[in-house]
Structures are given as C-alpha cells and as structure tokens.
Design a protein around this motif. Structure first.
Motif, short mmCIF file in Angstrom:
data_model
loop_
_atom_site.label_atom_id
_atom_site.label_comp_id
_atom_site.label_asym_id
_atom_site.label_seq_id
_atom_site.Cartn_x
_atom_site.Cartn_y
_atom_site.Cartn_z
N THR A 105 83.77 54.72 52.55
CA THR A 105 83.63 55.13 51.28
C THR A 105 84.39 54.03 50.48
O THR A 105 84.81 53.08 50.79
CB THR A 105 84.69 56.69 51.06
N ARG A 106 84.71 54.63 49.14
CA ARG A 106 85.42 53.60 48.32
C ARG A 106 87.05 53.34 48.82
O ARG A 106 87.46 52.25 48.42
CB ARG A 106 85.80 54.05 46.80
N ASP A 107 87.66 54.11 49.41
CA ASP A 107 88.88 53.98 50.17
C ASP A 107 88.67 53.22 51.71
O ASP A 107 89.90 53.33 52.35
CB ASP A 107 89.54 55.44 50.27
N ASN A 108 87.30 52.70 51.73
CA ASN A 108 87.46 52.21 53.04
C ASN A 108 87.57 53.06 54.13
O ASN A 108 88.02 52.54 55.42
CB ASN A 108 88.16 50.98 53.19
N GLN A 109 87.39 54.24 54.21
CA GLN A 109 87.68 55.31 55.34
C GLN A 109 85.99 55.67 55.77
O GLN A 109 85.13 55.61 54.89
CB GLN A 109 88.14 56.54 54.72
N THR A 141 71.96 54.40 37.06
CA THR A 141 72.35 55.71 36.98
C THR A 141 73.74 55.93 37.32
O THR A 141 74.13 57.00 37.13
CB THR A 141 71.62 56.52 38.19
N ASN A 142 74.55 54.85 37.69
CA ASN A 142 75.74 54.91 38.36
C ASN A 142 76.16 56.17 39.41
O ASN A 142 77.19 56.54 39.38
CB ASN A 142 76.73 55.34 37.04
N GLU A 143 74.99 56.46 40.13
CA GLU A 143 75.04 57.42 41.22
C GLU A 143 75.76 56.75 42.42
O GLU A 143 75.23 55.92 43.12
CB GLU A 143 73.82 57.99 41.44
N GLY A 144 76.91 57.23 42.59
CA GLY A 144 77.80 56.49 43.87
C GLY A 144 77.38 56.55 45.01
O GLY A 144 77.47 55.78 45.85
N TYR A 146 74.18 56.46 46.11
CA TYR A 146 73.38 55.17 46.28
C TYR A 146 74.07 54.10 46.69
O TYR A 146 73.30 53.40 47.59
CB TYR A 146 72.28 55.02 44.80
N LEU A 147 75.00 53.53 46.07
CA LEU A 147 75.88 52.40 46.36
C LEU A 147 76.32 52.75 47.69
O LEU A 147 76.56 51.72 48.56
CB LEU A 147 76.76 52.49 45.34
N GLU A 148 76.65 53.75 48.04
CA GLU A 148 77.57 54.00 49.45
C GLU A 148 76.37 53.90 50.66
O GLU A 148 76.49 53.28 51.35
CB GLU A 148 78.03 55.49 49.54
N LEU A 149 75.09 54.06 50.55
CA LEU A 149 74.00 54.04 50.99
C LEU A 149 73.97 52.54 51.23
O LEU A 149 73.67 52.06 52.66
CB LEU A 149 72.75 54.75 50.78
N ALA A 150 73.73 51.98 50.16
CA ALA A 150 73.63 50.32 50.38
C ALA A 150 74.82 49.83 51.30
O ALA A 150 74.31 48.81 51.88
CB ALA A 150 73.51 49.62 49.07
N GLU A 151 75.85 49.95 50.88
CA GLU A 151 77.06 49.58 51.55
C GLU A 151 76.80 49.84 53.24
O GLU A 151 77.26 49.09 54.12
CB GLU A 151 78.28 50.12 51.22
N GLY A 152 76.44 51.09 53.54
CA GLY A 152 76.01 51.45 54.89
C GLY A 152 74.98 50.50 55.48
O GLY A 152 75.30 50.40 56.56
N ILE A 153 74.18 50.54 54.77
CA ILE A 153 72.96 49.62 55.45
C ILE A 153 73.51 48.20 55.61
O ILE A 153 73.38 47.42 56.57
CB ILE A 153 71.60 49.50 54.38
N PHE A 154 74.34 47.45 54.79
CA PHE A 154 74.96 46.02 54.86
C PHE A 154 75.57 46.11 56.07
O PHE A 154 75.71 45.26 56.67
CB PHE A 154 75.66 45.79 53.54
N ASP A 155 76.74 46.97 56.11
CA ASP A 155 77.65 47.12 57.28
C ASP A 155 76.73 46.95 58.77
O ASP A 155 77.17 46.43 59.60
CB ASP A 155 78.31 48.10 57.33
N ASN A 196 79.90 42.50 43.39
CA ASN A 196 79.94 42.59 41.99
C ASN A 196 80.05 44.16 41.64
O ASN A 196 79.78 44.34 40.53
CB ASN A 196 78.73 41.83 41.32
N ARG A 197 79.83 44.94 42.66
CA ARG A 197 79.82 46.17 42.31
C ARG A 197 80.83 47.32 42.92
O ARG A 197 80.94 48.44 42.90
CB ARG A 197 78.32 46.75 42.70
#
Length: 379
Positions: A105-109, A141-144, A146-155, A196-197
């Motif tokens: 998440t945004r808090d690295n948890q 959309t600024n739908e968080g 979606y960004l969280e999903l992208a972060e998970g895929i990256f990890d 950048n996001r």
C-alpha cells in the motif's frame, strides 16, 4: 479606431489557424470514431476485446486511456472499460498465478486489497503490459486501486531479476531461459512510470529503472545500426533476430519517464538515437512505419507498430523533433485514407491496401497512431 485581435492578423495566417483547427477537429473525430469501432469487439463478459489475446487486451486498454487523456469526451467509455475489465478481466488470463507476488500500500505495508496473481500469466512481458495499462488507467481516473495493482505486478517482476546474462535482467518467463529485449524494456518502463507516481517509493523505483537500463546497455541488444534486436542467445550474444517495431518503442517511453524521475543528460539522447534508427529502418518513403511480417503478422505482430508510435509520441512530447511529428502525422493520415475498410476497421498495413485479417488487434494498433496525432496537434 478599434481593431479586433483577428483583424490584425495577415489573411494567410488567419487561414492557417483556421485550417489547423479543422485538422485538429478532424483528428479528434477520427480517433473517436475509431474508438467506437474498437468497442464493437469489446466483450463485457471476458473483459477484453474479441480476437485479441491476453496481452493485446492490455495494449487496447492503454490506447483507450491515452485517448481519454487528450479527449475528455471519451472518458465515459474509458472508465466503463477500466472498471469492467478490472472486475472480470482475469477470467481471460490463460495461465494465472504462477509468479510470486508482493503487494504494497502507500505506507509500504503488505496489502490484500488487490489479488495480483490473477493478472500474472507465466510470461513476464505480459505482466509488464498489464502494469502499464493499469498505470495509464490510473493517470486518467486517479483510481488508487489501479496503481496499487501495477505496483504489485512490478514487485512480482522484480522477484525474477538476476539469473541471466551477467547476473541481471529478466527472462521471458519463469520456465524459459530466453532473455528478450521486450521483457526488460517493459520492466524499465514500469519502474520509471511508478517512480513518477508513487512518491514514497520513488527512490526504490528509480533504482530499479536505472539498474535495468545499466544492465540493458551493457548487453548486446542493440545492433550496429542502432536498432534493438529481439533478444540474446544462450551465450548472451545478440541473436540477430527480427527488428520488431515495439522493441524500438517501449524503451523510448521508459527513458522519457526515467529522465522525468531522475534527470540525466544521457537518457533522452539514447532515446533519440534508437528512435531515429528505427525510423530509418522501418519507415517508407512517405514516413509510414512498416513491420517486416506484413501483411501476415498474426498472432502478435499486428499490435507492434501502435506500441512504437505510442512511445514515439511520448518522446515527441518530452523532446520534440520534426521527424517524429512527420512520422506520427503520416501514419495517422495514411491509416485513415488507405487502411480502412467499409466498416471503419483498420488493417495491419498502414500504407494500404488491406490484404489480411482485420481484427481488434490491427485496429487498436492503428488507433494508437490516431491518438498520437491528436497529441501531436495539441488537440
């Protein structure tokens, strides 16, 4: 005596401005019409477009997000697609769940709000396409989530690093030793986009993007003429395989985003060198891009050129060059005039005529060029 602002302009300049507005309007209208045609293939049950494969679906979604960024009138269509695909799209995943996952998440948890594994399909490049698609959806959309999903895929992708040539890079898949260019370019681009996001993890993503780029440039992916070959042989030498357009494209967007996140005086010059070598190799005499497989490019090559133009547009926006604008404009104009059937569908040969299959992949790829033209005209 009072004069209007327009009355002070020379007639030729007024005419030029009016013509420019008409061209811009025509470009937007064409892109909107092409989107409507593309949606004729959209399957609300599968969450992707009929006749597309899994990764092509991600590319289609990216194209729609890019158009929505430049034309708010299509936002209703875009947001509907994003929401529906997010909820039902995993049913189309042919091989879900093999890769490891770590979601933050945004808090690295650690977070369980997004099931990342249902978007992973045992091909690391496919995973990268979906990460970029969800980043593009987030951008408009600024739908968080979606960004969280992208972060998970990256990890998940980061977990695959380091078992290949010179102890780095990503292989094609968890079960293949092949080290190909596109997988590593996607890893670079996803990392740089996220830098950048996601402000609280910016250094993490920048370090990964730089690590990938430094490793990539230390390997012989780039041929003597400056174009990028498909991948490396088992001895880690350039395999001399086909110069696919998308291999020349994804790296451009990655370098643009990396330079935005961590400016460096080598990133954009490197992107320009690759872009111009690609144009020299792939463009015809009227600046229309071709794939070597034309007109029979199934199953994957039908999507490639749009990806190149999408990323060339990113480079043009960040560091303009007249040849990029010419290529974007020429491709978009030729597609509309020469590569469109009676149903408004586009084929793979942008110079025309249509000689082979026309489907959602060929159409969405061509739509990428129309979207780039909207951006190039400042519409």
């Amino acid at each position: 005596m009072l004069f209007s602002r327009r009355s002070l302009l020379a007639p030729s300049l007024v005419s030029l401005l009016l013509t420019g507005n008409v061209v811009a309007d025509d470009t937007r209208t064409r892109a909107r019409q092409a989107l409507e045609t593309l949606q004729g293939w959209y399957n609300t049950t599968s969450g992707i477009w009929d006749t597309c494969g899994w990764w092509d679906g991600a590319s289609c979604m990216n194209t729609i997000a890019d158009l929505a960024a430049f034309d708010p009138s299509v936002m209703d269509t875009a947001t509907y697609v994003f929401n529906n695909t997010f909820h039902v799209g995993p049913v189309s995943n042919p091989n879900p769940g093999l890769e490891k996952k770590t979601v933050f998440t945004r808090d690295n948890q650690l977070s369980t709000s997004v099931n990342v594994t249902q978007w992973l399909d045992q091909a690391y490049d496919d995973d990268g396409w979906w990460a970029l698609a969800w980043i593009a959806a987030y951008d408009v959309t600024n739908e968080g989530t979606y960004l969280e999903l992208a972060e998970g895929i990256f990890d998940s992708l980061a977990n695959a690093w380091g078992t290949n040539c010179s102890g780095g890079g990503l292989p094609w898949s968890p079960t293949s030793p092949y080290v190909n260019a596109i997988t590593n370019e996607l890893f670079l681009s996803v990392a740089a986009h996220l830098a950048n996001r996601v402000p609280d993890r910016k250094e993490y993503y920048v370090s990964w993007a730089q690590k990938e780029w430094n490793w990539f440039t230390s390997q012989p992916f780039i041929g003597e003429n400056g174009t990028i070959n498909d991948g490396l042989m088992s001895n880690c030498q350039n395999n001399g395989a086909t110069v696919w357009s998308y291999n020349q494209g994804v790296v451009l967007g990655g370098l643009v985003e990396l330079n935005r996140a961590a400016p460096n005086d080598t990133y954009l010059p490197s992107a320009h060198k690759i872009a111009k070598a690609a144009i020299e190799t792939l463009a015809d005499s009227i600046n229309v891009i071709h794939e070597f497989c034309e007109p029979q490019c199934l199953p994957d090559g039908t999507q490639f050129k749009g990806i190149f133009i999408r990323n060339l547009r990113m480079l043009q926006q960040a560091s303009p060059d007249d040849i990029y604008r010419k290529v974007i404009s020429s491709c978009a104009t030729s597609i509309w005039n020469n590569d469109r059937n009676a149903k408004g569908q586009f084929g793979v040969n942008w110079a025309g005529p249509i000689q082979a299959v026309v489907d959602a992949s060929t159409h969405s790829s061509a739509l990428d060029a129309l979207v780039a033209a909207v951006a190039a005209l400042g519409a």
